[in-house]
Design a protein around this motif. Structure first.
Motif, PDB file in Angstrom:
ATOM      1  N   HIS A 219       0.703  -1.403   0.192  1.00  0.00           N
ATOM      2  CA  HIS A 219       0.108   0.377   0.385  1.00  0.00           C
ATOM      3  C   HIS A 219       0.569   1.568   0.056  1.00  0.00           C
ATOM      4  N   ILE A 220       1.891   1.221   0.363  1.00  0.00           N
ATOM      5  CA  ILE A 220       3.217   2.850   0.384  1.00  0.00           C
ATOM      6  C   ILE A 220       2.769   3.051  -0.797  1.00  0.00           C
ATOM      7  N   TYR A 221       3.092   2.217  -1.944  1.00  0.00           N
ATOM      8  CA  TYR A 221       2.812   2.496  -3.482  1.00  0.00           C
ATOM      9  C   TYR A 221       2.109   3.004  -3.634  1.00  0.00           C
ATOM     10  N   GLY A 222       0.607   2.678  -3.034  1.00  0.00           N
ATOM     11  CA  GLY A 222      -0.634   3.242  -3.344  1.00  0.00           C
ATOM     12  C   GLY A 222      -1.168   5.228  -2.884  1.00  0.00           C
ATOM     13  N   TYR A 223       0.252   5.044  -2.435  1.00  0.00           N
ATOM     14  CA  TYR A 223      -0.266   6.689  -1.949  1.00  0.00           C
ATOM     15  C   TYR A 223       0.380   6.825  -2.842  1.00  0.00           C
ATOM     16  N   LEU A 224       1.803   6.582  -2.959  1.00  0.00           N
ATOM     17  CA  LEU A 224       2.742   7.438  -4.281  1.00  0.00           C
ATOM     18  C   LEU A 224       2.525   7.344  -5.637  1.00  0.00           C
ATOM     19  N   GLY A 225       1.390   6.746  -6.096  1.00  0.00           N
ATOM     20  CA  GLY A 225       0.483   6.511  -6.732  1.00  0.00           C
ATOM     21  C   GLY A 225      -0.493   7.844  -7.309  1.00  0.00           C
ATOM     22  N   VAL A 226      -1.214   7.839  -5.832  1.00  0.00           N
ATOM     23  CA  VAL A 226      -2.297   9.341  -5.546  1.00  0.00           C
ATOM     24  C   VAL A 226      -1.243   9.996  -5.989  1.00  0.00           C
ATOM     25  N   MET A 227      -0.162  10.671  -5.948  1.00  0.00           N
ATOM     26  CA  MET A 227       0.874  11.704  -5.087  1.00  0.00           C
ATOM     27  C   MET A 227       1.288  11.774  -6.826  1.00  0.00           C
ATOM     28  N   GLY A 228       1.613  10.372  -7.409  1.00  0.00           N
ATOM     29  CA  GLY A 228       1.081  11.266  -8.739  1.00  0.00           C
ATOM     30  C   GLY A 228       0.305  11.076  -9.635  1.00  0.00           C
ATOM     31  N   ASN A 229      -0.416  11.504  -9.059  1.00  0.00           N
ATOM     32  CA  ASN A 229      -1.791  11.098  -9.945  1.00  0.00           C
ATOM     33  C   ASN A 229      -2.049  13.329 -10.520  1.00  0.00           C
TER      34      ASN A 229
END
Length: 463
Positions: free
Chosen positions: A98-108
């Motif tokens: 899930h750590i990448y999940g938050y990074l992905g949202v930041m990517g948006n």
């Protein structure tokens, strides 16, 4: 129907739903369809040989883009959450996917920090064309006009703000009444404009040379650089890796399989890119313009083409309306993911998330705007680079490939969500099934391809 995920009971009925299957396909395709189709695809096709490049590109769309899209849709539909919530809900206990999940949202968020600026360029050029601001300019003056425009921070801020406000206001109306309804209108208008522009372009004197270049393959022009470019374009055009597609999977019913729905989205995205080429290549060849002119093709080269064309002011205006429609569908779709994150994780209302989003996104987008003017002295990758290049590098050369690699591993590894869970979700419903025989390809081959894209992207960027 109730799903139990990590001791959390998720009631599907409570999740917003898109009103129709067509709405899901158009909204998802609208997210994928954007400046990459209209801006990057034509000039990169022109640079790497035309029809032969297009064929290789289509092959990579099927073997690369389609499987990753099915992964995103499956994760979204199984969890009924945004990217961060999806990975948290689906991961095995004690793991940290899930750590990448938050990074992905930041990517948006980072994607929109520069995408809204370029979308603003399209809106501005619609006005400039309609008002005749470019009509009497020489080719050199058209280039100088663009340079003056992007260095004018107040004007650029205004057009960026307009893109931000339009995107969030549409989302604030609601998923069905706002996002889905407006995207249907934009996509319908986009297709109609393309058809009109294609008819005009292919009937220009000398257009047949452009059609031959675009439609008649010459494989002698292919080299490894062109093959990599085709692979890269197929990967980036669908905006995979930061959950932009995943969020619409979370709004999707379980009536149909995900492979079939993904195929429709890929077909629509590809169709728009191919149709854009039918507008640009015949026109460029008809007027002796280099179709591989690079990023300046849209805002510098094509205005000169329109100036040389009878009724060019009208055709130029229609083209930039089309460009604006394409960019706004992406803006609306990505804003929807950001809003869904705040609604899922922070329990904000849609209205609150939208109105706060306008302020936050406006402020976050200012560095890109200022990077062409007052902050132009900041050159993150050397002379000639700007803030936009840094933001694009973070998303396009890092988060998109790394995220896609993580999604594939998450859906195939026993240490992640796992193949059995993925294939069960992907093949639930009626329609074409995702082939279970592709497990070996998904587990061992596809990650290597994505890793090659990541490494080659670094080599190409820094060389």
């Amino acid at each position: 129907m109730i799903y139990t995920i990590k001791k959390e009971v998720v009631k599907v009925a409570e999740r917003e739903q898109l009103a129709s299957r067509l709405g899901f396909i158009l909204v998802s395709a609208g997210c994928a369809i954007g400046l990459g189709n209209v801006w990057r695809f034509p000039y990169i096709t022109g640079r790497y040989g035309g029809a032969a490049f297009v064929i290789v590109y289509l092959i990579f769309l099927v073997i690369l883009g389609l499987p990753i899209m099915v992964c995103e849709f499956a994760m979204g539909r199984a969890s009924r959450r945004n990217l961060a919530g999806a990975m948290l809900a689906l991961e095995p206990p004690g793991t940290k996917w899930h750590i990448y999940g938050y990074l992905g949202v930041m990517g948006n968020m980072i994607l929109m920090m520069f995408y809204t600026t370029v979308a603003g360029w399209g809106l501005a050029y619609t006005y400039f064309m309609a008002a005749g601001r470019l009509s009497l300019l020489s080719p050199e003056e058209v280039g100088n006009f663009f340079g003056s425009f992007i260095s004018n921070a107040p004007a650029l801020t205004l057009w960026m703000a307009l893109a931000v406000v339009i995107g969030f206001l549409v989302c604030s109306i609601g998923l069905q009444a706002g996002v889905e309804r407006v995207t249907k209108i934009l996509m319908s208008g986009l297709f109609l404009l393309l058809i009109v522009l294609i008819i005009r372009s292919v009937t220009l004197p000398g257009a047949e040379k452009g059609l031959a270049f675009y439609l008649k393959p010459d494989f002698s022009k292919l080299n490894w650089e062109a093959v990599y470019a085709a692979m890269s374009q197929a990967f980036f055009t669908l905006s995979l890796g930061i959950g932009s597609m995943l969020i619409f999977g979370s709004y999707l019913s379980r009536e149909r399989t995900l492979a079939g729905e993904s195929v429709y989205v890929v077909i629509l995205d590809t169709l728009i890119a191919l149709m854009a080429g039918l507008v640009i290549f015949p026109a460029c060849f008809a007027f002796g313009v280099d179709a591989g002119a690079g990023p300046g093709l849209i805002f510098v080269t094509l205005p000169n083409v329109f100036n040389s064309m009878m009724g060019g002011r009208l055709w130029g205006t229609l083209f930039f309306v089309f460009l604006s429609f394409a960019s706004l569908t992406t803006v609306i779709a990505v804003f929807e993911h950001l809003i869904a994150f705040t609604m899922d994780e922070w329990k904000w209302s849609r209205k609150k998330a939208s109105y706060i989003g306008i302020v936050v996104m406006f402020i976050a987008s200012l560095p890109c705007v200022l990077g062409f003017g007052p902050w132009s002295g900041f050159q993150p990758f050397g002379e000639g680079t700007v803030v936009l290049d840094l933001e694009d590098f973070i998303v396009s050369f890092n988060l998109l490939p790394i995220g896609s690699l993580i999604f594939v591993l998450f859906c195939t590894s026993k240490y992640g969500w796992g193949w059995n869970n993925f294939i069960k979700e992907a093949n639930t419903g009626i329609g074409p099934k995702f082939p279970e025989g592709l497990r070996g390809y998904m587990t061992y081959v596809l990650p290597v391809i994505i890793a090659v894209i990541l490494v080659m992207g670094y080599i190409q960027f820094f060389s």
